[in-house]
Design a protein around this motif. Structure first.
Motif, PDB file in Angstrom:
ATOM      1  N   GLN A   1       5.793  56.633  14.409  1.00 48.33           N
ATOM      2  CA  GLN A   1       7.138  55.929  14.731  1.00 48.33           C
ATOM      3  C   GLN A   1       8.162  56.857  14.352  1.00 48.33           C
ATOM      4  O   GLN A   1       9.207  57.126  14.900  1.00 48.33           O
ATOM      5  CB  GLN A   1       7.203  54.679  14.174  1.00 48.33           C
ATOM      6  CG  GLN A   1       6.259  53.629  14.482  1.00 48.33           C
ATOM      7  CD  GLN A   1       6.206  52.539  14.084  1.00 48.33           C
ATOM      8  OE1 GLN A   1       6.827  52.167  13.055  1.00 48.33           O
ATOM      9  NE2 GLN A   1       5.377  51.607  14.235  1.00 48.33           N
ATOM     10  N   GLU A   2       8.143  57.550  13.202  1.00 45.62           N
ATOM     11  CA  GLU A   2       9.267  58.050  12.589  1.00 45.62           C
ATOM     12  C   GLU A   2       9.412  59.635  13.346  1.00 45.62           C
ATOM     13  O   GLU A   2      10.390  59.869  13.575  1.00 45.62           O
ATOM     14  CB  GLU A   2       8.751  58.915  11.062  1.00 45.62           C
ATOM     15  CG  GLU A   2       9.725  59.722  10.433  1.00 45.62           C
ATOM     16  CD  GLU A   2       9.200  60.236   8.930  1.00 45.62           C
ATOM     17  OE1 GLU A   2       9.627  61.414   8.739  1.00 45.62           O
ATOM     18  OE2 GLU A   2       8.249  59.516   8.386  1.00 45.62           O
ATOM     19  N   VAL A   3       8.137  60.227  13.739  1.00 39.86           N
ATOM     20  CA  VAL A   3       8.145  61.469  14.572  1.00 39.86           C
ATOM     21  C   VAL A   3       8.714  61.287  15.919  1.00 39.86           C
ATOM     22  O   VAL A   3       9.627  61.877  16.666  1.00 39.86           O
ATOM     23  CB  VAL A   3       6.897  62.171  14.674  1.00 39.86           C
ATOM     24  CG1 VAL A   3       6.969  63.382  15.686  1.00 39.86           C
ATOM     25  CG2 VAL A   3       6.504  62.695  13.317  1.00 39.86           C
ATOM     26  N   GLY A   4       8.319  59.937  16.507  1.00 36.57           N
ATOM     27  CA  GLY A   4       8.764  59.466  17.694  1.00 36.57           C
ATOM     28  C   GLY A   4      10.308  59.555  17.601  1.00 36.57           C
ATOM     29  O   GLY A   4      11.050  59.883  18.632  1.00 36.57           O
TER      30      GLY A   4
ATOM     31  N   ALA B   1      10.878  71.666  15.235  1.00 38.64           N
ATOM     32  CA  ALA B   1      12.297  71.213  15.253  1.00 38.64           C
ATOM     33  C   ALA B   1      12.132  69.709  14.775  1.00 38.64           C
ATOM     34  O   ALA B   1      13.310  69.401  14.173  1.00 38.64           O
ATOM     35  CB  ALA B   1      12.525  71.038  16.812  1.00 38.64           C
ATOM     36  N   VAL B   2      11.107  68.980  14.588  1.00 41.23           N
ATOM     37  CA  VAL B   2      11.058  67.742  14.065  1.00 41.23           C
ATOM     38  C   VAL B   2      10.380  67.621  12.678  1.00 41.23           C
ATOM     39  O   VAL B   2      10.592  66.521  11.985  1.00 41.23           O
ATOM     40  CB  VAL B   2      10.347  66.719  14.963  1.00 41.23           C
ATOM     41  CG1 VAL B   2      11.185  66.522  16.414  1.00 41.23           C
ATOM     42  CG2 VAL B   2       9.044  66.990  14.992  1.00 41.23           C
TER      43      VAL B   2
ATOM     44  N   ALA C   1       2.899  60.598  18.666  1.00 42.48           N
ATOM     45  CA  ALA C   1       4.284  60.368  18.854  1.00 42.48           C
ATOM     46  C   ALA C   1       4.453  60.559  20.595  1.00 42.48           C
ATOM     47  O   ALA C   1       5.048  59.497  21.324  1.00 42.48           O
ATOM     48  CB  ALA C   1       5.413  61.038  18.120  1.00 42.48           C
ATOM     49  N   VAL C   2       4.324  61.583  21.028  1.00 44.53           N
ATOM     50  CA  VAL C   2       4.225  61.936  22.458  1.00 44.53           C
ATOM     51  C   VAL C   2       3.603  60.812  23.347  1.00 44.53           C
ATOM     52  O   VAL C   2       4.151  60.311  24.235  1.00 44.53           O
ATOM     53  CB  VAL C   2       4.077  63.299  22.830  1.00 44.53           C
ATOM     54  CG1 VAL C   2       3.740  63.338  24.470  1.00 44.53           C
ATOM     55  CG2 VAL C   2       4.885  64.397  22.333  1.00 44.53           C
ATOM     56  N   LYS C   3       2.269  60.796  22.898  1.00 47.19           N
ATOM     57  CA  LYS C   3       1.657  59.541  23.601  1.00 47.19           C
ATOM     58  C   LYS C   3       2.249  58.156  23.505  1.00 47.19           C
ATOM     59  O   LYS C   3       2.243  57.647  24.696  1.00 47.19           O
ATOM     60  CB  LYS C   3       0.091  59.400  22.737  1.00 47.19           C
ATOM     61  CG  LYS C   3      -0.708  60.557  23.236  1.00 47.19           C
ATOM     62  CD  LYS C   3      -2.012  60.329  22.313  1.00 47.19           C
ATOM     63  CE  LYS C   3      -2.995  61.365  22.461  1.00 47.19           C
ATOM     64  NZ  LYS C   3      -4.547  60.956  21.787  1.00 47.19           N
ATOM     65  N   ILE C   4       2.785  57.884  22.570  1.00 43.82           N
ATOM     66  CA  ILE C   4       3.686  56.494  22.428  1.00 43.82           C
ATOM     67  C   ILE C   4       4.781  56.683  23.446  1.00 43.82           C
ATOM     68  O   ILE C   4       5.237  55.794  24.253  1.00 43.82           O
ATOM     69  CB  ILE C   4       3.972  56.222  21.012  1.00 43.82           C
ATOM     70  CG1 ILE C   4       2.730  55.967  20.193  1.00 43.82           C
ATOM     71  CG2 ILE C   4       5.045  54.959  21.269  1.00 43.82           C
ATOM     72  CD1 ILE C   4       3.269  55.821  18.643  1.00 43.82           C
ATOM     73  N   LEU C   5       5.723  57.702  23.246  1.00 41.87           N
ATOM     74  CA  LEU C   5       6.895  57.922  24.145  1.00 41.87           C
ATOM     75  C   LEU C   5       6.536  58.091  25.590  1.00 41.87           C
ATOM     76  O   LEU C   5       7.202  57.662  26.479  1.00 41.87           O
ATOM     77  CB  LEU C   5       7.792  59.347  23.744  1.00 41.87           C
ATOM     78  CG  LEU C   5       8.161  59.109  22.187  1.00 41.87           C
ATOM     79  CD1 LEU C   5       8.680  60.538  21.838  1.00 41.87           C
ATOM     80  CD2 LEU C   5       9.159  58.247  22.062  1.00 41.87           C
ATOM     81  N   SER C   6       5.390  58.690  26.160  1.00 43.36           N
ATOM     82  CA  SER C   6       4.821  58.673  27.327  1.00 43.36           C
ATOM     83  C   SER C   6       4.952  57.434  28.014  1.00 43.36           C
ATOM     84  O   SER C   6       4.919  57.044  29.183  1.00 43.36           O
ATOM     85  CB  SER C   6       3.619  59.594  27.570  1.00 43.36           C
ATOM     86  OG  SER C   6       3.138  59.862  28.550  1.00 43.36           O
ATOM     87  N   ALA C   7       4.004  56.252  27.125  1.00 37.72           N
ATOM     88  CA  ALA C   7       3.649  55.045  27.463  1.00 37.72           C
ATOM     89  C   ALA C   7       5.158  54.308  27.969  1.00 37.72           C
ATOM     90  O   ALA C   7       5.149  53.396  28.520  1.00 37.72           O
ATOM     91  CB  ALA C   7       3.130  54.280  26.436  1.00 37.72           C
ATOM     92  N   LEU C   8       5.995  54.707  27.167  1.00 34.08           N
ATOM     93  CA  LEU C   8       7.362  54.083  27.282  1.00 34.08           C
ATOM     94  C   LEU C   8       8.188  54.818  28.282  1.00 34.08           C
ATOM     95  O   LEU C   8       9.160  54.436  28.483  1.00 34.08           O
ATOM     96  CB  LEU C   8       8.153  53.897  26.122  1.00 34.08           C
ATOM     97  CG  LEU C   8       7.466  53.143  24.799  1.00 34.08           C
ATOM     98  CD1 LEU C   8       8.213  53.302  23.649  1.00 34.08           C
ATOM     99  CD2 LEU C   8       7.478  51.639  25.297  1.00 34.08           C
ATOM    100  N   ASP C   9       7.793  55.810  29.170  1.00 33.54           N
ATOM    101  CA  ASP C   9       8.560  56.724  30.132  1.00 33.54           C
ATOM    102  C   ASP C   9       9.465  57.561  29.444  1.00 33.54           C
ATOM    103  O   ASP C   9      10.704  58.095  30.201  1.00 33.54           O
ATOM    104  CB  ASP C   9       8.726  55.709  31.063  1.00 33.54           C
ATOM    105  CG  ASP C   9       7.800  55.645  32.235  1.00 33.54           C
ATOM    106  OD1 ASP C   9       6.733  56.183  32.091  1.00 33.54           O
ATOM    107  OD2 ASP C   9       7.836  54.546  33.248  1.00 33.54           O
ATOM    108  N   ILE C  10       9.727  57.594  28.153  1.00 33.38           N
ATOM    109  CA  ILE C  10      10.711  58.255  27.712  1.00 33.38           C
ATOM    110  C   ILE C  10      10.361  59.805  27.580  1.00 33.38           C
ATOM    111  O   ILE C  10      11.283  60.656  27.823  1.00 33.38           O
ATOM    112  CB  ILE C  10      10.891  58.074  26.089  1.00 33.38           C
ATOM    113  CG1 ILE C  10      11.198  56.548  25.996  1.00 33.38           C
ATOM    114  CG2 ILE C  10      11.722  58.833  25.311  1.00 33.38           C
ATOM    115  CD1 ILE C  10      11.615  55.958  24.630  1.00 33.38           C
TER     116      ILE C  10
END
Length: 243
Positions: A20-23, A50-51, A61-70
């Motif tokens: 969550q923090e990295v996301g 960068a992060v 984190a990318v997997k989670i953001l991908s599921a949210l279409d971010i």
């Protein structure tokens, strides 16, 4: 006697909070660099730097953001800023609606409330900006729905196109996303209802009434036609509640 500390992952990276923090940091990176939907993100190694996170944390984190279409991962091409759709909202509402079963269609009723309120509230703006080209397109879609209904056929795809086309001239992407999101929820959950054969024909005719009200420039008439359009689905919900 030595006491063993059984606390999970003590002194190590806790996967949930860390993801969550990295996301959050990746989202901050997108905003800070004023990236837009479709823009490519740095390579995984560059993003880690960068992060300030490990490759495994960034990947999770990318997997989670991908599921949210971010973000959108295109294998072989990289990771891009996503369309920022309301996919997560659709999934959550759909699950709630299906989970409730036939005994309780409270969520579906709320979805109908939102759709009707949105379209009625924008009725005056729709009439003000809807040009002849869009009116002709809506009329053609209403014709198609009436034809399919007369043949006893469904017209879900045509219905979706109609409601998007209705609000498209407003030029508000969020309104269009909300329209599509709530339409999708209704389309997925509504088949659990017991419908009457004539409901399909009635619904098709009421799309025609919407077009006629727009052509007449009648705001009150459009609002009434929109209310009538949602009456069959409300009746279906009421039948389930009474059963």
């Amino acid at each position: 006697m030595t006491t063993i500390d059984a606390s999970p992952l003590r002194g190590a990276e806790r996967p949930g909070p860390r993801r969550q923090e990295v996301g959050a940091k990746i989202k901050e990176y997108i905003l800070r660099n004023r990236l837009k939907p479709g823009d490519i993100l740095p390579t995984e190694a560059e993003l880690c730097e960068a992060v300030g996170a490990s490759r495994s944390s960034v990947r999770e984190a990318v997997k989670i953001l991908s599921a949210l279409d971010i973000v959108e991962v295109r294998h072989g091409h990289g990771t891009f800023v996503g369309r920022m759709s309301l996919a997560a909202l659709v999934e959550g509402l759909t699950f709630r609606g299906l989970l409730s079963g036939e005994e309780d269609h409270h969520v579906l009723g709320q979805v109908v409330d939102v759709r009707q309120t949105l379209e009625q509230g924008l009725a005056a703006q729709v009439i003000a900006v809807l040009g002849s080209e869009h009116q002709a397109a809506l009329s053609a879609l209403a014709d198609e729905m009436e034809s399919l209904a007369a043949q006893g056929m469904d017209f879900l795809d045509v219905d979706r196109t109609f409601h998007v086309k209705l609000l498209e001239p407003l030029g508000n992407d969020l309104i269009l996303q909300l329209t599509e999101a709530f339409w999708q929820v209704q389309a997925i959950v509504a088949p659990t209802l017991r419908t009457e054969p004539e409901d399909r024909v009635i619904t098709a005719h009421r799309h025609r009434a919407i077009v006629d009200a727009i052509a007449a420039g009648n705001v009150a008439g459009l609002q009434a036609a929109i209310a009538d359009h949602y009456a069959p689905i409300r009746a279906s919900i009421a039948r389930v509640v009474r059963a």
